[in-house]
Scaffold this motif. Structure first.
Motif, PDB file in Angstrom:
ATOM      1  N   ILE A 160       0.927  -1.330   0.172  1.00 22.78           N
ATOM      2  CA  ILE A 160      -0.013   0.072  -0.026  1.00 22.78           C
ATOM      3  C   ILE A 160       0.758   1.221   0.034  1.00 22.78           C
ATOM      4  N   LEU A 161       0.418   2.253  -1.005  1.00 20.11           N
ATOM      5  CA  LEU A 161       1.222   3.556  -0.662  1.00 20.11           C
ATOM      6  C   LEU A 161       0.167   4.465  -0.372  1.00 20.11           C
ATOM      7  N   PHE A 162       0.282   5.275   0.903  1.00 14.21           N
ATOM      8  CA  PHE A 162      -0.542   6.359   1.137  1.00 14.21           C
ATOM      9  C   PHE A 162      -0.148   7.777   0.655  1.00 14.21           C
ATOM     10  N   VAL A 163      -0.953   8.213  -0.215  1.00 16.31           N
ATOM     11  CA  VAL A 163      -0.576   9.533  -0.878  1.00 16.31           C
ATOM     12  C   VAL A 163      -1.075  10.552  -0.026  1.00 16.31           C
ATOM     13  N   HIS A 164      -2.243  10.589   0.558  1.00 17.61           N
ATOM     14  CA  HIS A 164      -2.716  11.539   1.329  1.00 17.61           C
ATOM     15  C   HIS A 164      -3.458  10.916   2.704  1.00 17.61           C
ATOM     16  N   ASP A 165      -3.716  11.766   3.536  1.00 22.75           N
ATOM     17  CA  ASP A 165      -4.261  11.541   4.706  1.00 22.75           C
ATOM     18  C   ASP A 165      -5.508  10.578   4.414  1.00 22.75           C
ATOM     19  N   PHE A 166      -6.028   9.741   5.288  1.00 26.25           N
ATOM     20  CA  PHE A 166      -7.371   8.899   4.938  1.00 26.25           C
ATOM     21  C   PHE A 166      -8.572   9.525   5.980  1.00 26.25           C
ATOM     22  N   PRO A 167      -9.559  10.017   5.200  1.00 33.15           N
ATOM     23  CA  PRO A 167     -10.534  10.744   6.131  1.00 33.15           C
ATOM     24  C   PRO A 167     -11.517   9.611   6.698  1.00 33.15           C
ATOM     25  N   GLY A 168     -11.554   8.442   6.494  1.00 29.48           N
ATOM     26  CA  GLY A 168     -12.738   7.513   7.116  1.00 29.48           C
ATOM     27  C   GLY A 168     -12.173   6.593   8.170  1.00 29.48           C
ATOM     28  N   VAL A 169     -12.500   5.441   7.923  1.00 29.50           N
ATOM     29  CA  VAL A 169     -12.236   4.459   9.098  1.00 29.50           C
ATOM     30  C   VAL A 169     -11.240   3.237   8.784  1.00 29.50           C
ATOM     31  N   ILE A 170     -10.100   3.216   9.020  1.00 28.27           N
ATOM     32  CA  ILE A 170      -9.101   1.749   8.761  1.00 28.27           C
ATOM     33  C   ILE A 170      -9.784   0.847   9.527  1.00 28.27           C
ATOM     34  N   LEU A 171     -10.038  -0.313   8.609  1.00 27.75           N
ATOM     35  CA  LEU A 171     -10.217  -1.490   9.328  1.00 27.75           C
ATOM     36  C   LEU A 171      -8.908  -2.371   9.384  1.00 27.75           C
ATOM     37  N   HIS A 172      -8.195  -2.580  10.637  1.00 27.36           N
ATOM     38  CA  HIS A 172      -7.145  -3.076  10.727  1.00 27.36           C
ATOM     39  C   HIS A 172      -7.543  -4.407  11.122  1.00 27.36           C
ATOM     40  N   ILE A 173      -7.176  -5.577  10.165  1.00 24.87           N
ATOM     41  CA  ILE A 173      -7.608  -6.985  10.242  1.00 24.87           C
ATOM     42  C   ILE A 173      -6.288  -7.524  11.341  1.00 24.87           C
ATOM     43  N   GLY A 174      -6.874  -8.125  12.547  1.00 19.52           N
ATOM     44  CA  GLY A 174      -5.638  -8.601  13.358  1.00 19.52           C
ATOM     45  C   GLY A 174      -6.219  -9.785  14.057  1.00 19.52           C
ATOM     46  N   ASN A 175      -6.996 -10.606  13.340  1.00 19.25           N
ATOM     47  CA  ASN A 175      -7.518 -11.968  13.979  1.00 19.25           C
ATOM     48  C   ASN A 175      -6.539 -12.979  13.978  1.00 19.25           C
ATOM     49  N   SER A 176      -6.337 -13.898  14.892  1.00 19.50           N
ATOM     50  CA  SER A 176      -5.509 -15.045  14.798  1.00 19.50           C
ATOM     51  C   SER A 176      -5.948 -16.223  15.151  1.00 19.50           C
ATOM     52  N   GLY A 177      -5.365 -17.352  14.794  1.00 13.39           N
ATOM     53  CA  GLY A 177      -5.607 -18.855  14.934  1.00 13.39           C
ATOM     54  C   GLY A 177      -5.428 -19.601  13.781  1.00 13.39           C
ATOM     55  N   ILE A 178      -5.043 -20.834  14.180  1.00 16.04           N
ATOM     56  CA  ILE A 178      -4.511 -21.749  12.843  1.00 16.04           C
ATOM     57  C   ILE A 178      -5.199 -22.778  13.353  1.00 16.04           C
ATOM     58  N   ARG A 179      -6.317 -23.420  12.357  1.00 18.28           N
ATOM     59  CA  ARG A 179      -6.950 -24.972  12.774  1.00 18.28           C
ATOM     60  C   ARG A 179      -6.418 -25.957  11.786  1.00 18.28           C
ATOM     61  N   TRP A 180      -5.955 -26.897  11.925  1.00 18.59           N
ATOM     62  CA  TRP A 180      -5.582 -27.888  11.309  1.00 18.59           C
ATOM     63  C   TRP A 180      -6.849 -28.917  11.046  1.00 18.59           C
ATOM     64  N   LEU A 181      -7.186 -29.024   9.797  1.00 13.52           N
ATOM     65  CA  LEU A 181      -8.468 -29.640   9.599  1.00 13.52           C
ATOM     66  C   LEU A 181      -8.502 -31.365   9.300  1.00 13.52           C
ATOM     67  N   GLY A 182      -7.317 -31.635   9.250  1.00 17.69           N
ATOM     68  CA  GLY A 182      -7.108 -33.088   8.796  1.00 17.69           C
ATOM     69  C   GLY A 182      -7.157 -33.388   7.502  1.00 17.69           C
ATOM     70  N   GLY A 183      -7.142 -34.675   6.942  1.00 19.43           N
ATOM     71  CA  GLY A 183      -6.574 -35.081   5.672  1.00 19.43           C
ATOM     72  C   GLY A 183      -6.621 -36.325   5.469  1.00 19.43           C
ATOM     73  N   PHE A 184      -5.730 -36.610   4.605  1.00 15.09           N
ATOM     74  CA  PHE A 184      -4.936 -38.026   4.231  1.00 15.09           C
ATOM     75  C   PHE A 184      -3.738 -38.071   4.817  1.00 15.09           C
ATOM     76  N   PRO A 185      -3.411 -39.009   5.847  1.00 12.61           N
ATOM     77  CA  PRO A 185      -2.078 -38.974   6.365  1.00 12.61           C
ATOM     78  C   PRO A 185      -1.147 -39.086   5.503  1.00 12.61           C
ATOM     79  N   GLY A 186       0.157 -38.361   5.282  1.00 10.69           N
ATOM     80  CA  GLY A 186       1.233 -38.512   4.144  1.00 10.69           C
ATOM     81  C   GLY A 186       0.679 -38.110   2.914  1.00 10.69           C
ATOM     82  N   SER A 187      -0.338 -37.547   2.611  1.00  6.96           N
ATOM     83  CA  SER A 187      -0.593 -36.999   1.477  1.00  6.96           C
ATOM     84  C   SER A 187      -1.043 -35.621   1.594  1.00  6.96           C
ATOM     85  N   THR A 188      -2.311 -35.126   1.922  1.00  3.89           N
ATOM     86  CA  THR A 188      -2.601 -33.812   1.918  1.00  3.89           C
ATOM     87  C   THR A 188      -3.108 -33.577   3.197  1.00  3.89           C
ATOM     88  N   GLN A 189      -3.073 -32.260   3.792  1.00  3.15           N
ATOM     89  CA  GLN A 189      -3.591 -31.768   5.043  1.00  3.15           C
ATOM     90  C   GLN A 189      -4.280 -30.239   4.617  1.00  3.15           C
TER      91      GLN A 189
END
Ligand SMILES: Cc1cc2nc3c(=O)[nH]c(=O)nc-3n(C[C@H](O)[C@H](O)[C@H](O)COP(=O)(O)OP(=O)(O)OC[C@H]3O[C@@H](n4cnc5c(N)ncnc54)[C@H](O)[C@@H]3O)c2cc1C
Length: 337
Positions: free
Chosen positions: A56-85
């Motif tokens: 991102i390049l800010f060329v001017h001030d931003f007159p609105g609302v910045i939505l700063h996405i900072g959620n966290s978490g990693i969920r391993w959903l399973g798969g086929f052992p030794g092939s895909t996950q």
């Protein structure tokens, strides 16, 4: 959810330019995103999603609302052992840390995408890519808030319409979709992708393991690209242009050494923007306080004190020179705000 006011965005963009946001919402949960959007709508203000600020390049001030996405978490959903996950990653997670985690877990595929700055949620926006691999190769689905239908949706790969540094998220009205998590499928079977010549040459043949490829990608990137924590930049400023075969034939008569990369679309070829800019002498060039990196004509840098406007003026001058000399219109990869 807390909304801060009059926030300087300098620490939130890797160019390190100053720009003041009227309002800044730190988003961790789905309800907080909806609340922040309602706040903006009630006040009649524009919104902008900002994650790691590395594209991102800010060329001017931003007159609105910045939505700063900072959620966290990693969920391993399973798969086929030794092939895909399958794995579902929150949008606010750091991309490079996630590629390292996969390496440690012996899940393969993302080694070539190591060390790309930014977040997981931003990765689908421009379908991040490097060293012959792109996000779309591992993508399953993602969760988004669709501001048009005011609902949470799950989008599959074909709905995302991925292309070279492009996706539906760029093509749809700006800010329509806000990505909240991304699901990828990784392989449990190691198979290196060394199609990209610089990577294959660096490793010098043989049968490298996944850590060797990961380390090689990091080493090549560190030797070529400036670290944004030391020298403000946003990686490649322009996309590599895609031109017709006919146009390429004309150019290669003038410049027989012009490189080309074949792409899937028939009758079209991709050429390196850095090569065109280098030929015009842009490496190390500067205008005002903004400059072009001395080793890489595609990387604009802020050595300190440059404004977003300085960087934009330099970028405009560079793209005008390419248009005048080669008849090719360069398209910025960086989002200009
Ligand atoms: C040194 C350097 C090297 C780089 N190398 C590469 C490379 O090799 N390949 C490559 O593809 N890119 C590269 N980039 C660009 C950048 O790292 C990627 O584009 C990255 O995905 C941006 O992530 P971010 O979190 O910083 O996004 P931001 O810069 O914060 O946002 C980028 C865009 O995505 C939107 N956005 C961000 N998050 C979301 C979300 N959750 N939902 C909806 N929209 C969102 C923003 O509104 C903005 O339009 C490089 C950048 C740097 C500084």
């Amino acid at each position: 959810m807390v909304i801060s006011h009059s926030v300087n965005l300098q620490p939130y963009n890797t160019f390190g330019v100053s720009a003041v946001a009227a309002h800044f919402a730190n988003i961790q949960k789905r309800e907080e995103l909806e609340e922040a959007i309602t706040f903006a709508e009630v006040e009649g203000l524009p919104t902008l999603v900002l994650a790691g600020g590395s594209n991102i390049l800010f060329v001017h001030d931003f007159p609105g609302v910045i939505l700063h996405i900072g959620n966290s978490g990693i969920r391993w959903l399973g798969g086929f052992p030794g092939s895909t996950q399958r794995v579902r990653i929150a949008a606010g997670e750091n991309w490079h840390s996630f590629t390292k985690l996969c390496l440690d877990k012996r899940l393969y595929g993302l080694e070539n995408l190591a060390l790309i700055p930014g977040t997981v949620g931003a990765a689908p926006i421009q379908n991040i890519g490097a060293y012959g691999v792109e996000l779309a190769d591992f993508f399953v689905e993602l969760s988004v808030y669709d501001r048009q239908s005011r609902s949470w949706e799950v989008m599959n790969k074909s709905q995302c319409d991925f292309a070279y540094r492009d996706s539906v998220f760029k093509k749809a009205g700006k800010g329509r979709y806000i990505v909240f998590d991304v699901t990828l499928e990784l392989s449990g079977i190691w198979k290196p992708n060394l199609n990209y010549a610089a990577l294959g040459n660096y490793l010098g043949g043989g049968k490298p393991d996944s850590k060797m490829v990961f380390d090689a990608v990091c080493a090549i990137r560190r030797s070529k690209l400036p670290d944004p924590s030391r020298l403000g930049n946003a990686g490649s400023f322009f996309k590599n242009p895609i031109i017709s075969d006919e146009k390429f034939t004309v150019l290669s008569k003038q410049m027989p050494d012009i490189p080309r990369f074949d792409i899937e679309e028939k009758g079209l070829v991709k050429i390196p923007a850095a090569w065109l800019l280098d030929r015009l002498g842009w490496k190390g060039g500067s205008r005002g306080a903004a400059s072009v990196h001395r080793n890489h004509a595609l990387v604009l840098v802020n050595p300190g004190g440059a404004t977003g406007e300085d960087i934009l003026l330099l970028a405009q001058e560079m793209s005008s020179s390419v248009l005048e000399n080669f008849g090719i219109a360069l398209e910025p990869e960086v989002q200009i705000i």
